[in-house]
Design a protein around this motif. Sequence first.
Motif, PDB file in Angstrom:
ATOM      1  N   THR A  60      70.660  75.704  -0.492  1.00 43.08           N
ATOM      2  CA  THR A  60      71.269  74.770   0.461  1.00 43.08           C
ATOM      3  C   THR A  60      72.279  73.878  -0.251  1.00 43.08           C
ATOM      4  O   THR A  60      72.293  73.795  -1.488  1.00 43.08           O
ATOM      5  N   ASP A  98      74.526  69.893   0.573  1.00 42.57           N
ATOM      6  CA  ASP A  98      74.755  68.750   1.465  1.00 42.57           C
ATOM      7  C   ASP A  98      76.248  68.700   1.818  1.00 42.57           C
ATOM      8  O   ASP A  98      77.107  68.900   0.949  1.00 42.57           O
ATOM      9  N   LYS A 139      72.279  67.075   5.437  1.00 42.49           N
ATOM     10  CA  LYS A 139      71.605  67.540   4.226  1.00 42.49           C
ATOM     11  C   LYS A 139      70.996  68.927   4.421  1.00 42.49           C
ATOM     12  O   LYS A 139      70.654  69.312   5.526  1.00 42.49           O
ATOM     13  N   ALA A 140      70.870  69.640   3.307  1.00 41.63           N
ATOM     14  CA  ALA A 140      70.194  70.948   3.254  1.00 41.63           C
ATOM     15  C   ALA A 140      70.772  71.949   4.235  1.00 41.63           C
ATOM     16  O   ALA A 140      70.052  72.613   4.975  1.00 41.63           O
TER      17      ALA A 140
END
Length: 408
Positions: free
Chosen positions: A69, A71, A48-49
């Motif tokens: 960002t 995922d 994630k991010a």
Amino acid sequence: MDKLMDNPWFIKILALLLAVLFYFSVAPTDKKFSDVNVPGKQTTETIKAMPVKVYYDVNNLVVTGIPRTADITIKGPVSHVQSAKTLKNFEVYVDLTNAKIGKQKVKLKVKDLSDKLKATLKPASVNVTVQEKITKEFKVEAEMNSGQIEDGYSAGSPIIEPKKVKVTGAKDVIDQITYVKATIDEKSKLSETTTKEARIQVLDKVLNKLNVIVEPETVKVTIPIKSNSKTVPINVVNKGTSPAGVTIESIELDEKEATIMGNEEVLKNTESVRVEVDLSKISENTTLTLPVIISNGITKVTPQTVKATVVVKKQEEKTVSGVPLKVRGLPDKYKAEITDPASQTINLVVNGPSSSVTGLRQEDFTVFIDLTGLVEGIHDVKIQVEGPSNINWKPDKSSAKITITNNA
């Protein structure tokens, strides 16, 4: 035994046996963990991010709509997935090197990821806007809160250095610029000319902050501060009445003028300040400390108090009896007879400073009636008195009754 140790094949076989024993002594017995190193085992992980990079002509274009960002879900052999998750030695990016100006939908991409892994991005694509980057010069306005100025002072027009700044951003954002302000953040009250570093804020017409680059980011703002003051006389205002027998001869202040502060309009309409002396409480010479009284809107006065020296004269009262009543203004052809008062004298009640009253006699006063213009008959005529100027008197009768007859 020594011969066996010298045999290289014996050494190799012994090392292999030891390695097998060591492996079984440290290898986990839980099947879940031992499967990690099983060749061909597949797994899926989501990171994630992950930062998103964007490639474009940063010198001439402005791009909006790129997420910070994204995922990424990766699938493949366990060892490769774990390595990618741990090292993050790949990149999520958007390639706008050949993008045209305007709105468009672009895909997020991955590079430097092992070819044994399959990647899925969320979001997979985004809507972006590519705009021309422009730079424009704007005049800076200084902004400050009037509440930052000390009472009794006022601020002149701020001096800004530099007066203009360059603002760079997307063309449609630059077109929205309505205000370029240097905001002065000063917590203490200002009572003297001050120079401060102020950060530039670029705002649209409804005061929303715009996303632009400002050069320089700060400017110097000099705020001229001046005192709103004026010198006015201090007036003495008497209140109440002096006690019986006491005359106020003089009241002298040790300060004749005061300096007052306030806004310019109030100062313009203020010509004096005052002190109040309560005469009813003064019976002898005294020195009083009195507050200087100011009108509404005056924020400060100097001095705040003054000393008032009060000099009094104590009065004495006495009666001067038997002052002859004289006749004036009667033509020679007439004769006048005073019938009331029968004694043709009056008594005077006099009062004034003791030094003046003590020695008064009948001769110090002239009491008369003026018969100018009167003819034969009986008349009531006002009694008049002349005497020293520094005392007061009152006759025991206000008028006399006379009879005028002809001498012929």
